[in-house]
Motif scaffolding. Structure first.
Motif, PDB file in Angstrom:
ATOM      1  N   TRP A 167       0.849  -1.204   0.000  1.00 27.34           N
ATOM      2  CA  TRP A 167       0.000   0.000   0.000  1.00 27.34           C
ATOM      3  C   TRP A 167       0.882   1.251   0.000  1.00 27.34           C
ATOM      4  O   TRP A 167       0.900   2.012   0.973  1.00 27.34           O
TER       5      TRP A 167
ATOM      6  N   CYS B 155      -6.621  -5.807   6.657  1.00 25.10           N
ATOM      7  CA  CYS B 155      -7.941  -5.574   6.049  1.00 25.10           C
ATOM      8  C   CYS B 155      -8.376  -4.111   6.193  1.00 25.10           C
ATOM      9  O   CYS B 155      -9.229  -3.630   5.445  1.00 25.10           O
TER      10      CYS B 155
ATOM     11  N   ASP C  79      -8.149  -2.099   3.068  1.00 24.76           N
ATOM     12  CA  ASP C  79      -9.017  -2.457   1.946  1.00 24.76           C
ATOM     13  C   ASP C  79     -10.134  -1.424   1.791  1.00 24.76           C
ATOM     14  O   ASP C  79     -10.962  -1.254   2.689  1.00 24.76           O
TER      15      ASP C  79
ATOM     16  N   LYS D 207      -8.203 -10.829   2.901  1.00 26.21           N
ATOM     17  CA  LYS D 207      -9.136 -10.582   1.798  1.00 26.21           C
ATOM     18  C   LYS D 207     -10.508 -11.190   2.068  1.00 26.21           C
ATOM     19  O   LYS D 207     -11.486 -10.846   1.412  1.00 26.21           O
TER      20      LYS D 207
END
Length: 1040
Positions: free
Chosen positions: A290, A349, A352, A592
Motif C-alpha cells: 500500500w 484488512c 481495503d 481478503k
C-alpha cells in the motif's frame, strides 16, 4: 588530630605495587561523610597519642574535622587562620604548633610570616596532591553531569544538542592529548582543574561516587578518562545528576559506570535481531502493498519495537501482569502487530477500500484505534495483559487517560504500590516539548490519589515535528527536559544501536520496579519518510533528508555486526527474514476474506459480563432509583455525625452537621444531603464512588464537607462516607492539582476501566471546563461513536448568573447541547421504553436539575441504567442554600424516578384552559419565575414547566404539556444571553413537537459576547427586564 596528616598521606599517588594491593576491594554503594553529602570518606587512623595534643577533646576534634573537610573542598570557605593551620599541618607541622596568627592578628606585624612561609613551602607537593585528587573528583562529576552533551546520540551525525552552529565533538575513546584538553574544556566550563598532560599516568584513588573502578579502588588518570568516556560519551547519554536523592543517583551510576555492564548473551542478541527483523519487515511489507496509503510508519526508529518488548519482558519478570499503553500515530500499526500481537489480517484488512463500515458507531482511522489482548509472555512464560488506548490526533491528549485507566486497574486489583499494573507512554519529540498536557500529567505522578507508581516514557525523537526544526520547536536543549521537574532520570540513546537501546530499556524497567517513579527513554532516531508517506520532506529539510537517503537501515547495520561477530550466520539471518515475510503474506491472503470491520476486535477496555455476548445491554429498562426510608435515615445519620472518637471538628462545621440532623428529622434534604444520599446508597450497594477536582473535598462553596479535619492534630482526617457499613465499597474523594485538562483526562481513563463505579469530575466553576475542552470534544462527546467505548463519567459544572461577573457564571451549556446527536427536526416515535431508548441512542446526557431529589435520582440512574453514557450536570450555586430548593424524602422513596420534566402542579394545573402562557425553563431561574408569578398574582394564568433533562430532548413530555395548555402561548425563559444557554437548542425541538403550530417566544437576556455583565446594577436591571418579558402577556404582540 594526626588524622589531618594521614588524610594527606592517603591522597598521595600510589605506586604500581600499592595500586595492585587495592584490587578486590569493593566500593560501597553510598557516600559516607558529614550529613551524607561529602565526597570524602574519613578513615580514622591515629599514629600519635591524642594525649600529646591536650586541646583536642571529643567535641573540638569533631569541629576541627568538619572545618578540615570544608577546607578540602574550598580553602576560601574557612577563616584565614584555619587556612594557615591546615596548610601547616599538611606540610608536616604537629597540630600544637601548626597554628599561626595571620598578619592582621599578629601582635608584632610580620613576625609570623617567615615561619608560615617556610612551613608551607616545606612540602609543596602535598598541596598539589590534594588539589589533583579534588580535580579528579571534579572531572568525574563533570562527566556525570555533562557527559550526555558529548555522547554520540544522533544516528545522522548532524544533531547539536546545545544549538550552537557546530556539532559537538564525539567519538573520544583513546586519550589523545589535544582532544583530551578540548573535552575537558567543554566539560569543565573552560577550566581544567589544574590537571596536566604529565598527570595522565598518575594513579588516583577513586571517590565513592563512582563505579568506574569495578573491583579496583584506584586507577591511572588515563584509564579514568577512558572509562568515563565509555560510560557517558558513547551511544547512551545519561541525564540524572539533577535528582536530589543520593541513593537513586548511586543506583544509576552503578548501572552505567560499572565496567562490562553492557554484555549480552548469544540468545539475547539473536532475540534482538529477530525483533528487529519483524519491526523492519512489517513496515517494508506495508510499503510494498500500500505505497500510497497513510500509515505513519516507523522507518528510522525500528528499534522502538524491541525497546517496548524489552520493557515489557523486564517488567513481567518483576511481577507486572497488566501493561496499559498510550501512543501517537507514528508506528502504531507496528506496535499493534509486533508488541500487542494483534492478528495481522485484522490490520491488513483496514487498508481495503471495499471493507464495509463498522457494525456499530462511525469508526475511526486505523492509526487511532485501540486494542486489548491477554497472552503469554514468551520470555518470562507468564500471563500478561496488554492494552493500547484509542486516541485522537490531538498529540499527548491520551497521556492522562492512560494514567487514569492504570490507576483504576491498580485500584480494582488491590495493587497499592504498582507492582502488578503499569503504564508505558510513547511520545514524539516535538509534542513532548510542546504540549502542556505532558507537564500536567507529570505533576499527577506523585499525588496520593493519582500516582500510578511510575511510568516508563519512551520518546520517539526523530528530531523533527512535521516540518518544524527542533530549534524552532523548543527552547530547551532536549525535548525531554520537562521530565526534570519530577526528578525522572532521562536516558538518551542512539536508536541505531539496538543493544544500547535494549540495555537502556532494561535499566528503565528496573528503575520503575525499584523506585516506582517515572523514567524517560529518549530514542534519538530519524524519520525516513515525510510526516506521512505522501509528504515531501525535502521542501523544508533538504540537508537532513540528503543525509537520511545515504543512511543504512538499522537492521542491516545490526545484522552485519552480528554476522561479523559470528553470533549468527548470513543464512540464519536471511531465513529469519523469509520466515516473517511468509507470515505477512499468509495473513494478507486471509485478510481478503474480511468484509466488515468488526469493532469488537478493537476494544481497548472490554467490560466482561456487563453486556450480552454480542455487546448489547442486558435490558432496556431502568429500575426505580428511590431508596427505603430506613436507608435514607441511616445515610443521613452518617452525614450529620463524626464517626471517629476524640475528633475535634471546627465549630462552624458542628452547626452544619446539626443542620443536617435537623433536616433528616424533618424528612427533607438540601443539595449537599441529596448528593450524600446518592453517593452513600451506591457505596452500600458495592459501587465504588470517586469524586475528583479542585477543592471537591470541602466543595468550592463550602457545602459538601466530605472530609473532616481534626482541629488539633495535623493531617488527621475523617471521611464519614467510608463508615456506612462493613461491606460497603470504598469512597475516594480527592482534591486535584490545579489542572483541568490533565485531571479530567485522568478521571475519564479511570471511568473506562469498569462500569461498576461512579466517577465524577467537578469543575471549580463551570467555565473552567474550557481548558479541558480537548478531552470533552475528542473523547467524551464522540468516544462511543469512534471507538464503541461506553463511559459513564459525570461532569459537575457549577452554573448560574449570580451577578459575579463574566467568569464563573456560565458553564457554556450551548456548547454541550450543540454537540448532542439528536435531530431537532424529526419527531421520534413514542414507545413504551422511549425514555430509556433515547438515553441508549444519545452520545451524552445533559441535565440541569432544580431540586435535590432530582439530582439524587439522576446520579443513581447513572449506575442503575443497563448501559453507560457521559452525564453533564449544570450544578447550582445559590440553590445550595436556597430555602425553597429542598426535597422531601417522599420524592426519593422506592418507586420514584428521575423526572425529565417537572410539570406545573399549582393552581394553573387545576384549570389548564384558563392558562394564557406556558413557560418552559431549566435550572435556578425557575425559583425567580415562581417568586415573580406569586408577586404578580398570576398563578392561575401562567404555568411553568421545568425541563430537567435537556438532552436527549423529552419530546413526549413537552408534547403532552403543550397540548394540556392548548390556549397558552409558549415561552422559553432563560437567564443566559440569547446566543448562549439553551434557546437555540430547545426552540426547534419544541416547534417540532407541536408541529410548528405556534411560535416559541424568548424571554431572557439579549445576545452578548461575554457570558455576563461585570456590573451588579446592570445584572439586576437585566433580570427585571426578562421577568417583565416573561410575565408581560402583551410582550410579543409586536412580533406576531
Amino acid at each position: 588530630m594526626h588524622r589531618l596528616r594521614t588524610c594527606a598521606a592517603r591522597l598521595r599517588p600510589l605506586t604500581a605495587s600499592q595500586a595492585a594491593q587495592t584490587v578486590g576491594q569493593q566500593r560501597p554503594l553510598t557516600v559516607a561523610g558529614v550529613g551524607g553529602t561529602r565526597t570524602f570518606q574519613p578513615i580514622r587512623c591515629y599514629t600519635a597519642p591524642v594525649a600529646s595534643e591536650p586541646f583536642l577533646n571529643g567535641t573540638s576534634s569533631n569541629y576541627v574535622e568538619e572545618m578540615y573537610f570544608a577546607w578540602l573542598e574550598n580553602p576560601k570557605s574557612v577563616h584565614k587562620s584555619w587556612d594557615v593551620f591546615f596548610r601547616n599541618a599538611n606540610a608536616g607541622a604537629p597540630p600544637g604548633s601548626a597554628y599561626q596568627s595571620p598578619l592582621a592578628m599578629s601582635p608584632a606585624g610580620g613576625v609570623a610570616v617567615p615561619q608560615f612561609s617556610s612551613m608551607v613551602a616545606a612540602q609543596p607537593n602535598v598541596e598539589k596532591l590534594v588539589e589533583d585528587h579534588l580535580a579528579v573528583q571534579s572531572l568525574i562529576r563533570a562527566y556525570q553531569v555533562m557527559g550526555h552533551h558529548n555522547a554520540q546520540l544522533d544516528p545522522l551525525g548532524i544533531s547539536c544538542v546545545n544549538f550552537d552552529d557546530a556539532p559537538v565533538n564525539t567519538g573520544f575513546q583513546h586519550v589523545d592529548v589535544a582532544v583530551f584538553k578540548e573535552r575537558l574544556r567543554v566539560l569543565t566550563v573552560g577550566g581544567f582543574y589544574g590537571l596536566e598532560e604529565s598527570d595522565l599516568d598518575k594513579v588516583f584513588r577513586l571517590p565513592t561516587t563512582t563505579f568506574i573502578g569495578g573491583s579496583e579502588s584506584a586507577l591511572p588518570l588515563k584509564e579514568i578518562i577512558r572509562r568515563l568516556e565509555m560510560a557517558y560519551c558513547q551511544h547512551i547519554g545519561v541525564e540524572f545528576m539533577f535528582i536530589n536523592d543520593l541513593e537513586q543517583c548511586q543506583w544509576i551510576r552503578q548501572k552505567f559506570e560499572t565496567p562490562g555492564v553492557m554484555q549480552f548473551t548469544l540468545e539475547e542478541k539473536r532475540t534482538l535481531l529477530a525483533r528487529m527483523v519483524r519491526s523492519t519487515r512489517f513496515e517494508e511489507f506495508l510499503q510494498r502493498k500500500w505505497s500510497s496509503e497513510k500509515r505513519f510508519g516507523l522507518e528510522g526508529c525500528e528499534s522502538l519495537i524491541p525497546a517496548l518488548k524489552t520493557i515489557i519482558d523486564k517488567s513481567s519478570e518483576n511481577g507486572v501482569e497488566n501493561v496499559i499503553m498510550g501512543m501517537p500515530h507514528r508506528g502504531r500499526l507496528n506496535v499493534l502487530a509486533n508488541v500487542i500481537r494483534k492478528e495481522l489480517e485484522q490490520i491488513f484488512c483496514q487498508f481495503d477500500s471495499k471493507l464495509e463500515a463498522a457494525d456499530e458507531g462511525s469508526g475511526d482511522v486505523k492509526y487511532h484505534l485501540g486494542m486489548y489482548h491477554r497472552r503469554i509472555n514468551r520470555v518470562t512464560d507468564r500471563n500478561i495483559t496488554l492494552s493500547l488506548v484509542a486516541n485522537p490526533s490531538h498529540l499527548e491528549a491520551v497521556d492522562p487517560v492512560v494514567q487514569g485507566k492504570t490507576k483504576a486497574e491498580q485500584f480494582y486489583c488491590g495493587d497499592s504500590d504498582g507492582k502488578r499494573v503499569m503504564s508505558i507512554l510513547l511520545h514524539g519529540d516535538a509534542a513532548f516539548a510542546g504540549q502542556g498536557i505532558v507537564y500536567e500529567t507529570f505533576h499527577l505522578s506523585d499525588l496520593p490519589s493519582y500516582t500510578t507508581h511510575g511510568t516508563v516514557h519512551v520518546v520517539v525523537n526523530n528530531q523533527i515535528g512535521f516540518t518544524t526544526d527542533p530549534r524552532m520547536a523548543r527552547s530547551s536543549p532536549y525535548p525531554t527536559d520537562v521530565a526534570r521537574v519530577v526528578n525522572a532520570p532521562i536516558f538518551h540513546v542512539n536508536a541505531d544501536d539496538p543493544e544500547a537501546v535494549m540495555y537502556v530499556c532494561n535499566v528503565a524497567a528496573e528503575w520503575r520496579a525499584t523506585f516506582h517513579k517515572d523514567v524517560v527513554v529518549d530514542l534519538v532516531c530519524y524519520r525516513r519518510m515525510g510526516h506521512n508517506e505522501m509528504d515531501e520532506p525535502m521542501f523544508t529539510q533538504p540537508l537532513m533528508y540528503k543525509q537520511i537517503k545515504k543512511q543504512k537501515g538499522v537492521l542491516l547495520k545490526y545484522a552485519e555486526k552480528l554476522i561479523a561477530e559470528g553470533a549468527v550466520s548470513r543464512q540464519e539471518y536471511e531465513e529469519e527474514i523469509a520466515k516473517y515475510d511468509k507470515i505477512c503474506e499468509e495473513a494478507y491472503a486471509r485478510s481478503k476474506d474480511e468484509k466488515i470491520l468488526h469493532i469488537k476486535h478493537w476494544l481497548d477496555s472490554p467490560w466482561p459480563g456487563f453486556f450480552t455476548l454480542d455487546g448489547q445491554p442486558k435490558s432496556m429498562s431502568c429500575p426505580s432509583t428511590g431508596l427505603t426510608e430506613e436507608n435514607l435515615t441511616h445515610i443521613g445519620g452518617i452525614a450529620s455525625s463524626v464517626p471517629v472518637e476524640d475528633f475535634t471538628i471546627h465549630g462552624g462545621l458542628s452547626r452544619i452537621l446539626k443542620g443536617r440532623a435537623d433536616m433528616v428529622k424533618k424528612r427533607t434534604v438540601d443539595w449537599a444531603l441529596g448528593e450524600y444520599m446518592a453517593f452513600g446508597s451506591l457505596l452500600k450497594e458495592g459501587i465504588h464512588v470517586r469524586l475528583s477536582g479542585q477543592d471537591v473535598e470541602r466543595g468550592t462553596f463550602s457545602h459538601r464537607h466530605h472530609v473532616l479535619h481534626d482541629q488539633n492534630v495535623d493531617k488527621r482526617t475523617c471521611i464519614p462516607m467510608n463508615h456506612l457499613s462493613p461491606d460497603q465499597a470504598p469512597y475516594t474523594v480527592c482534591n486535584s492539582s490545579l489542572s483541568e485538562y490533565g485531571v479530567l483526562g485522568f478521571e475519564l481513563g479511570f471511568a473506562m476501566a469498569s462500569p461498576n463505579a461512579l466517577v465524577l469530575w467537578e469543575a471549580q466553576f463551570g467555565d473552567f471546563h474550557n481548558t479541558a475542552q480537548c478531552i470533552i470534544d475528542q473523547f467524551i462527546c464522540p468516544g462511543q461513536a469512534k471507538w464503541v467505548r461506553q463511559n459513564g463519567i459525570v461532569l459537575l459544572l457549577p452554573h448560574g448568573m449570580e451577578g459575579m461577573g463574566p467568569e464563573h457564571s456560565s458553564a457554556r451549556p450551548e456548547r454541550f447541547l450543540q454537540m448532542c446527536n439528536d435531530d431537532p427536526d424529526v419527531m421520534p416515535t413514542i414507545t413504551e421504553d422511549f425514555a430509556v431508548r433515547q438515553l441508549y441512542d444519545c452520545n451524552w446526557i445533559v441535565v440541569n436539575c432544580s431540586s435535590p431529589a432530582n439530582y439524587f435520582h439522576v446520579i443513581r440512574r447513572q449506575i442503575l441504567a443497563p448501559f453507560r453514557k457521559p452525564l453533564i450536570v449544570f450544578t447550582p450555586k445559590s440553590l445550595l442554600r436556597h430555602p425553597e430548593a429542598r426535597s422531601s424524602f417522599d420524592e426519593m422513596l422506592p418507586g420514584t424516578h428521575f423526572q425529565r420534566v417537572i410539570l406545573e402542579d399549582g393552581v394553573a394545573a387545576e384549570r389548564p384552559e384558563e392558562v394564557k402562557r406556558l413557560i418552559f425553563c431549566t435550572g435556578k431561574v425557575y425559583y425567580e419565575l415562581t417568586k415573580e408569578r406569586k408577586n404578580r398574582g398570576m398563578e392561575g394564568t401562567v404555568a411553568i414547566a421545568r425541563m430537567e433533562q435537556l438532552s436527549p430532548f423529552p419530546f413526549d413530555l413537552v408534547k403532552a404539556e403543550s397540548e394540556r395548555y392548548a390556549n397558552a402561548d409558549l415561552v422559553w425563559c432563560q437567564e443566559e444571553h440569547k446566543n448562549q444557554g439553551y434557546y437555540d437548542y430547545v426552540k426547534p425541538r419544541i416547534r417540532t413537537t407541536i408541529q410548528r403550530a405556534k411560535p416559541v417566544w424568548y424571554a431572557g437576556r439579549d445576545p452578548a459576547a461575554a457570558p455576563a455583565t461585570g456590573n451588579k446594577n446592570t445584572h439586576l436591571v437585566e433580570v427585571r427586564r426578562f421577568l417583565d418579558t416573561a410575565f408581560g402577556l402583551d410582550a410579543f404582540k409586536d412580533q406576531q
